[in-house]
Design a protein around this motif. Sequence first.
Motif, PDB file in Angstrom:
ATOM      1  N   MET A   1       7.668 -13.045-104.295  1.00  0.00           N
ATOM      2  CA  MET A   1       7.616 -12.879-105.720  1.00  0.00           C
ATOM      3  C   MET A   1       8.661 -13.770-106.341  1.00  0.00           C
ATOM      4  SD  MET A   1       9.600  -9.685-107.259  1.00  0.00           S
ATOM      5  CE  MET A   1       9.149 -10.474-108.731  1.00  0.00           C
ATOM      6  N   ARG A   2       8.400 -14.182-107.570  1.00  0.00           N
ATOM      7  CA  ARG A   2       9.315 -15.025-108.328  1.00  0.00           C
ATOM      8  C   ARG A   2       9.653 -14.341-109.632  1.00  0.00           C
ATOM      9  NH1 ARG A   2       5.638 -20.236-107.461  1.00  0.00           N
ATOM     10  NH2 ARG A   2       6.229 -20.642-105.314  1.00  0.00           N
TER      11      ARG A   2
ATOM     12  N   ALA B   1      15.186  -6.080 -99.921  1.00  0.00           N
ATOM     13  CA  ALA B   1      15.489  -7.506-100.096  1.00  0.00           C
ATOM     14  C   ALA B   1      16.539  -7.651-101.188  1.00  0.00           C
ATOM     15  CB  ALA B   1      14.230  -8.286-100.469  1.00  0.00           C
TER      16      ALA B   1
ATOM     17  N   THR C   1      18.948 -10.923-103.398  1.00  0.00           N
ATOM     18  CA  THR C   1      19.200 -12.339-103.667  1.00  0.00           C
ATOM     19  C   THR C   1      20.097 -12.428-104.890  1.00  0.00           C
ATOM     20  OG1 THR C   1      18.137 -14.510-103.868  1.00  0.00           O
ATOM     21  CG2 THR C   1      17.167 -12.709-105.155  1.00  0.00           C
TER      22      THR C   1
ATOM     23  N   GLU D   1      13.856 -15.582-106.181  1.00  0.00           N
ATOM     24  CA  GLU D   1      12.680 -15.375-105.341  1.00  0.00           C
ATOM     25  C   GLU D   1      13.013 -14.316-104.301  1.00  0.00           C
ATOM     26  OE1 GLU D   1      10.653 -18.705-103.632  1.00  0.00           O
ATOM     27  OE2 GLU D   1      10.961 -19.944-105.420  1.00  0.00           O
ATOM     28  N   LEU D   2      12.050 -13.449-104.044  1.00  0.00           N
ATOM     29  CA  LEU D   2      12.155 -12.435-102.993  1.00  0.00           C
ATOM     30  C   LEU D   2      10.880 -12.486-102.167  1.00  0.00           C
ATOM     31  CD1 LEU D   2      13.450  -9.447-105.171  1.00  0.00           C
ATOM     32  CD2 LEU D   2      14.790 -10.693-103.454  1.00  0.00           C
ATOM     33  N   THR D   3      11.014 -12.427-100.859  1.00  0.00           N
ATOM     34  CA  THR D   3       9.849 -12.384 -99.974  1.00  0.00           C
ATOM     35  C   THR D   3       9.618 -10.926 -99.594  1.00  0.00           C
ATOM     36  OG1 THR D   3      10.349 -14.577 -99.137  1.00  0.00           O
ATOM     37  CG2 THR D   3       8.888 -13.220 -97.809  1.00  0.00           C
ATOM     38  N   LEU D   4       8.477 -10.399-100.022  1.00  0.00           N
ATOM     39  CA  LEU D   4       8.171  -8.979 -99.818  1.00  0.00           C
ATOM     40  C   LEU D   4       6.758  -8.823 -99.274  1.00  0.00           C
ATOM     41  CD1 LEU D   4       9.470  -7.770-103.291  1.00  0.00           C
ATOM     42  CD2 LEU D   4      10.628  -7.419-101.096  1.00  0.00           C
ATOM     43  N   PRO D   5       6.560  -7.884 -98.352  1.00  0.00           N
ATOM     44  CA  PRO D   5       5.198  -7.586 -97.909  1.00  0.00           C
ATOM     45  C   PRO D   5       4.447  -6.843 -99.016  1.00  0.00           C
ATOM     46  CG  PRO D   5       6.745  -6.090 -96.845  1.00  0.00           C
ATOM     47  CD  PRO D   5       7.557  -7.084 -97.641  1.00  0.00           C
TER      48      PRO D   5
ATOM     49  N   ILE E   1       3.063  -5.849-105.244  1.00  0.00           N
ATOM     50  CA  ILE E   1       2.915  -7.098-104.508  1.00  0.00           C
ATOM     51  C   ILE E   1       1.606  -7.032-103.733  1.00  0.00           C
ATOM     52  CG2 ILE E   1       3.914  -8.613-102.755  1.00  0.00           C
ATOM     53  CD1 ILE E   1       5.627  -8.359-105.300  1.00  0.00           C
TER      54      ILE E   1
ATOM     55  N   SER F   1      -1.222  -9.132-101.192  1.00  0.00           N
ATOM     56  CA  SER F   1      -1.336 -10.197-100.197  1.00  0.00           C
ATOM     57  C   SER F   1      -2.030 -11.414-100.794  1.00  0.00           C
ATOM     58  CB  SER F   1      -2.127  -9.680 -98.995  1.00  0.00           C
ATOM     59  OG  SER F   1      -2.236 -10.667 -98.014  1.00  0.00           O
TER      60      SER F   1
ATOM     61  N   THR G   1       1.149 -14.604-105.743  1.00  0.00           N
ATOM     62  CA  THR G   1       2.554 -14.661-106.130  1.00  0.00           C
ATOM     63  C   THR G   1       2.721 -13.835-107.392  1.00  0.00           C
ATOM     64  OG1 THR G   1       2.819 -16.871-105.204  1.00  0.00           O
ATOM     65  CG2 THR G   1       4.460 -16.161-106.810  1.00  0.00           C
TER      66      THR G   1
END
Length: 90
Positions: free
Chosen positions: A1-2, A40, A42, A51-55, A74, A76, A79
């Motif tokens: 996600m941004r 997460a 940042t 930006e965070l990377t999340l399932p 979020i 699949s 973004t």
Amino acid sequence: MRGQVVRPPGPDPRSGGTGTPVPMSGDPVHATDLGGHMVATTATAPGGQFELTLPPGTYRITEDICGAAQQVEIRSGTTTSLTLTVANAC
């Protein structure tokens, strides 16, 4: 996600007095799952972006200094974008 963290326009000198939102740089941001577990973290870049990377799942995204937060879903293959606006009083 941004995302991006901004301060709204207003009379506060930190708001820039320009009538447009001011990006907040260096602010810590974290994501928690629905169970309240931090998943997460940042910090915002000079333009207030992060930006965070999340399932896939549902999360609460929080800016840690002023507490601005929003729940996001979020999915699949997509973004997710989000803007967190901190209060001028913070």
